[in-house]
Write an enzyme that holds these catalytic residues in place. Structure first.
Site, PDB file in Angstrom:
ATOM      1  N   HIS A 281       0.856  -1.200   0.000  1.00 19.89           N
ATOM      2  CA  HIS A 281       0.000   0.000   0.000  1.00 19.89           C
ATOM      3  C   HIS A 281       0.885   1.241   0.000  1.00 19.89           C
ATOM      4  CE1 HIS A 281      -3.445   2.454   0.613  1.00 19.89           C
ATOM      5  NE2 HIS A 281      -3.750   2.178   1.859  1.00 19.89           N
ATOM      6  N   HIS A 320      -2.474  -2.269  -9.704  1.00 21.71           N
ATOM      7  CA  HIS A 320      -3.463  -1.653  -8.812  1.00 21.71           C
ATOM      8  C   HIS A 320      -4.718  -2.517  -8.809  1.00 21.71           C
ATOM      9  CE1 HIS A 320      -6.018   1.394  -6.974  1.00 21.71           C
ATOM     10  NE2 HIS A 320      -4.893   1.991  -6.612  1.00 21.71           N
ATOM     11  N   ASP A 376       2.548   5.497  -6.756  1.00 23.13           N
ATOM     12  CA  ASP A 376       3.827   5.406  -6.040  1.00 23.13           C
ATOM     13  C   ASP A 376       5.037   5.324  -6.947  1.00 23.13           C
ATOM     14  OD1 ASP A 376       1.942   3.491  -3.778  1.00 23.13           O
ATOM     15  OD2 ASP A 376       2.854   5.426  -3.343  1.00 23.13           O
TER      16      ASP A 376
END
Ligand code: SDX
Length: 440
Positions: A281, A320, A376
């Protein structure tokens, strides 16, 4: 919710209507069927509780289960679309500010000037932390404590300073805690960093904007006239905006679950921050830099890609649960990188990241699994160039996500949600008698 599904019909065999905007579940053991309307892309799961009591739909990672109905954030994973309260993330990143977006997430509408001024004042004048925390709490950590471990603890500790926070159903007291968490999390974050490098804490400066004040608390060293570079303050603000919310992600789900027991918001936010810490995460932004540094050069990229395809590791910053297209936030961050690098100097790792993306997006392994850069993949390159150490990256994510967590916590309370208590499919041993030690 029940009102939306009031036309649930339980019928006998072969008498189910031909409605297209509904699903029909049939229990073949009894021939009984239930027809459930499809509303807003969902169906009410309680419909089959009556039809098949004691039978549970198993979905451990919530891959096909909606845990809430929410009006805050909308994702279109197939097309890479992200909207906060209907506003596209691209427009908010370009035209808004983090505090205005936080107001939008919490209140559902953009503020007028007076509302924004009041909100900004309330946030600005609650950035200080009780001196007991400043002087004693952080000193208790080991010298090399990870800032995320300190942040999780500090957020939980705030609940001990504001016992009124337990009154979660009082809107006025809720607002005060929401205000305190959004205003104080940058101060707690900067204190975690300063403690980890043995530097004195920097008090908040109420004359600065939210992002500039955070950069001052982070990087000011014996310079009372320190002013953050406006380009870096703007980049920080945009990065906070794009992390603002992301519907029912892992940490937001943690916030809702803890909040569903009517625990105070500091305890719920500590749980959410703890969930964010994991490398699947929010911890991925730190893992991406470790990955890029390990790859080190263009020449090593093919072998790395092969190790990923062999299942030996993950391409961090890719993939994702919802996006099966390019994460719109990754595109915004990538486009912002050049602006930051003009001030900080180019982060050399971005060349490896760009090449890695180029190769992966052409490779069947990633294409067939709809693996694209997520939020990210590029953020860490900017953070690193701005001078943040790797172990602060997920802390930055937490600052941005705080308004999102609080919006969902508030929405869940306003919806009168029940305590989160999923069922299970039991696969353990059948009943058996105790075996004495002599017989084992
Ligand atoms: C965030 O939910 C949110 O909204 C999160 C977030 C937010 O704003 O809150 O967007 C923030 O957490 C972004 C994600 C950051 N994490 C990473 O970058 C870590 C690397 N990504 C993976 O761990 C993974 O993609 C997840 C955890 C993000 C998603 O995992 P899923 O949805 O459970 O998908 P999966 O593991 O079932 O993968 C499906 C397939 C598998 O291959 P097969 O078993 O079918 O052969 O894709 C593969 C996986 O092995 N796969 C990857 C991969 N991610 C998935 N293969 C290589 N590298 C990857 N990164």
């Amino acid at each position: 919710m029940a009102d939306m599904y009031s036309t649930i019909v339980v019928k006998g065999p072969q008498t189910v209507s031909e409605s297209t905007e509904s699903v029909t579940i049939t229990d073949n053991r009894t021939g009984q069927s239930v027809e459930v309307p499809i509303v807003d892309g969902g169906v009410d799961a309680s419909a089959w509780r009556d039809l098949m009591p004691g039978l549970w739909f198993l979905d451990p990672g919530f891959g096909v289960t909606a845990s809430a109905s929410s009006a805050i954030t909308e994702l279109d994973g197939a097309n890479g679309v992200l909207r906060y309260r209907g506003y596209p993330i691209e427009q908010l990143a370009e035209k808004s500010t983090f505090l205005e977006v936080a107001y939008l997430l919490l209140n559902g509408e953009l503020p007028n000037q007076q509302e924004l001024d009041t909100w900004t004042h309330d946030i600005t004048y609650h950035t200080f932390i009780h001196e007991n925390m400043r002087k004693r709490f952080y000193e208790g950590f080991h010298y090399d404590a990870h800032p995320m471990g300190m942040l999780v603890s500090a957020i939980a500790a705030l609940s001990t300073f504001y016992p009124e926070a337990k009154e979660v159903n009082d809107p006025h007291l809720r607002y005060k805690q929401i205000n305190r968490l959004i205003s104080k999390v940058p101060t707690l974050a900067a204190m975690a960093y300063r403690a980890s490098i043995g530097m004195p804490f920097v008090y908040p400066d109420n004359s600065m904007t939210y992002p500039a004040n955070f950069l001052s608390m982070m990087f000011q060293v014996a310079d009372p006239n320190f002013q953050a570079d406006p380009v870096l303050a703007k980049a920080m603000d945009v990065l906070f905006i794009i992390h603002g919310d992301h519907e029912q992600n892992c940490s937001t789900t943690a916030m809702r679950v803890v909040g569903s027991s009517l625990a105070d918001p500091y305890s719920a936010a500590a749980g959410a921050t703890a969930a964010l810490y994991g490398p699947r995460h929010g911890g991925a932004n730190e893992a991406v830099i470790h990955m890029l540094e390990e790859i080190g050069s263009y020449d090593n990229i093919p072998a790395f890609i092969e190790s990923v395809k062999a299942g030996d590791r993950k391409l961090m910053g890719f993939g994702h649960r919802v996006y099966k297209a390019y994460d719109p936030r990754a595109r915004i961050v990538k486009n912002h990188a050049d602006e930051v690098f003009k001030v900080t100097g180019k982060n050399p790792l971005i060349d490896i990241a760009l090449k890695l993306e180029e190769i992966a997006l052409e490779d069947e392994y990633f294409k067939s699994r709809n693996l694209y850069p997520n939020v990210d993949f590029y953020t860490g390159l900017i953070y690193q160039a701005m001078g943040f150490p790797l172990d602060m990256f997920t802390v930055l994510f937490a600052i941005g996500r705080m308004p999102g967590w609080l919006s969902h916590w508030q929405e869940s309370l306003e919806q009168g949600s029940k305590i989160s208590r999923p069922r299970q499919v039991y696969v353990g041993p059948a009943a058996r008698d105790y075996v004495s030690m002599s017989e084992r």
